[in-house]
Design a protein around this motif. Structure first.
Motif, PDB file in Angstrom:
ATOM      1  N   GLU A  72     -99.538  63.277 -63.567  1.00 30.02           N
ATOM      2  CA  GLU A  72     -99.001  63.722 -62.279  1.00 30.02           C
ATOM      3  C   GLU A  72     -99.019  62.652 -61.191  1.00 30.02           C
ATOM      4  O   GLU A  72     -98.035  62.517 -60.447  1.00 30.02           O
ATOM      5  N   GLY A  77     -96.071  64.265 -59.181  1.00 31.50           N
ATOM      6  CA  GLY A  77     -96.246  65.703 -59.261  1.00 31.50           C
ATOM      7  C   GLY A  77     -96.154  66.181 -60.691  1.00 31.50           C
ATOM      8  O   GLY A  77     -95.943  65.386 -61.626  1.00 31.50           O
ATOM      9  N   ARG A 123     -98.305  75.429 -64.448  1.00 32.72           N
ATOM     10  CA  ARG A 123     -97.946  74.612 -63.299  1.00 32.72           C
ATOM     11  C   ARG A 123     -96.600  74.999 -62.708  1.00 32.72           C
ATOM     12  O   ARG A 123     -96.357  74.769 -61.520  1.00 32.72           O
TER      13      ARG A 123
END
Length: 233
Positions: A72, A77, A123
Motif C-alpha cells: 500500500e 493505497g 479493504r
C-alpha cells in the motif's frame, strides 16, 4: 456509472498474461503491484511498468494478509483492482497421483484465490468500490482425462467467483471469472504453421480484462469466455 480504478495487484504474476496485464494497466495510468512466490524473473517487467514487486505464497494466510499493507505505501493505497492469476497444474493418472501434491495444486488454484479475495474485499467494502478478477481455464467448465487436480481447482475457483459476485456486487465490488478456453500464445508456443490466430494473444486477453473494468455497473458481467476463432468447443 463506469468505475474509475487507480491501483492494480496481480497475484501469481509471471510472463504471458500477467505481463500483458501489467503493461496494459500501467499504460492506462494504474499503479501496479506484482506478487508471486518467486519474483526473481519479474525484475525486467517491474522496471518496464514501474510495478512494485513482493514475494508471496498465496496459499499462506499470513503471507497474503501481510501482502496488502506492505504494498500500500508504494501504490499510494490499497489496490482497487485485484487479479488472481495463480494455478496449480498437476497431471497424471488418478491412481498414480501423490495426495500431497494434489492438495498443493488445489491450494494454489482455489484456496489461494479465496485468501486473496478475502483480503481484497476487506479493504474494498468500506469504500463500496473495487474489482476482483479470477483467471479460469477450459478446465473451469470441463475436466480432462489425466488432469483431475487442475479441473478440481479451477471448478472450485469458478464457484468462489460466482458466490462472491452474488455477495459483493450489490455492495459495489465487481467480481468476474474469465474462462481462458485455449492455449495462450508465447515464444515457446507460437501459432501452428498455416493457422494464424489459433492461440490466444495475451495482449488481446488483457484488453478483455480492461473491458470488464470499464463496464457500466448497470450491466456488469460476472463471467466471460475467451477462445480463438478456430477453437472447438
Amino acid at each position: 456509472m463506469v468505475p474509475t480504478y487507480q491501483r492494480a495487484l496481480i497475484v501469481g504474476a509471471g510472463p504471458g498474461l500477467s505481463a500483458a496485464l501489467a503493461r496494459l494497466f500501467a499504460a492506462e495510468g494504474l499503479k501496479v503491484g506484482l506478487a508471486a512466490r518467486n519474483t526473481e524473473k519479474l525484475g525486467g517487467l517491474a522496471a518496464e511498468t514501474g510495478a512494485v514487486l513482493h514475494a508471496c505464497d498465496a496459499t499462506d494466510p499470513g503471507a497474503v494478509e501481510a501482502l496488502f499493507p506492505r504494498l500500500e505505501p508504494a501504490l499510494g493505497g490499497a489496490p482497487d483492482v485485484v487479479v488472481y492469476n495463480a494455478s496449480g497444474r498437476l497431471r497424471g493418472a488418478t491412481v498414480d497421483l501423490d495426495p500431497e501434491a494434489v492438495a498443493r495444486a488445489l491450494a494454489v488454484s482455489a484456496y489461494g484465490g479465496f485468501l486473496v479475495a478475502q483480503a481484497a474485499a476487506r479493504r474494498m467494502l468500506p469504500h463500496r468500490h473495487g474489482a476482483i478478477l479470477f483467471t479460469g481455464a477450459s478446465a473451469s467448465v470441463k475436466g480432462f482425462a489425466g488432469s483431475a487436480p487442475f479441473a478440481m481447482g479451477k471448478f472450485a475457483l469458478r464457484g468462489l467467483a460466482q458466490s462472491l459476485a452474488r455477495e459483493l456486487q450489490p455492495q459495489g465490488i465487481h467480481v468476474a471469472h474469465i474462462v481462458i478456453d485455449g492455449a495462450i500464445r508465447s515464444a515457446a508456443r507460437p501459432d501452428p504453421e498455416g493457422r494464424p490466430d489459433a492461440t490466444l494473444d495475451p495482449d488481446a486477453i488483457a484488453k478483455s480484462y480492461l473491458a470488464l473494468l470499464r463496464q457500466d455497473r448497470s450491466a456488469w458481467a460476472d463471467e466471460i469466455a475467451l477462445r480463438p476463432w478456430v477453437e472447438s468447443f
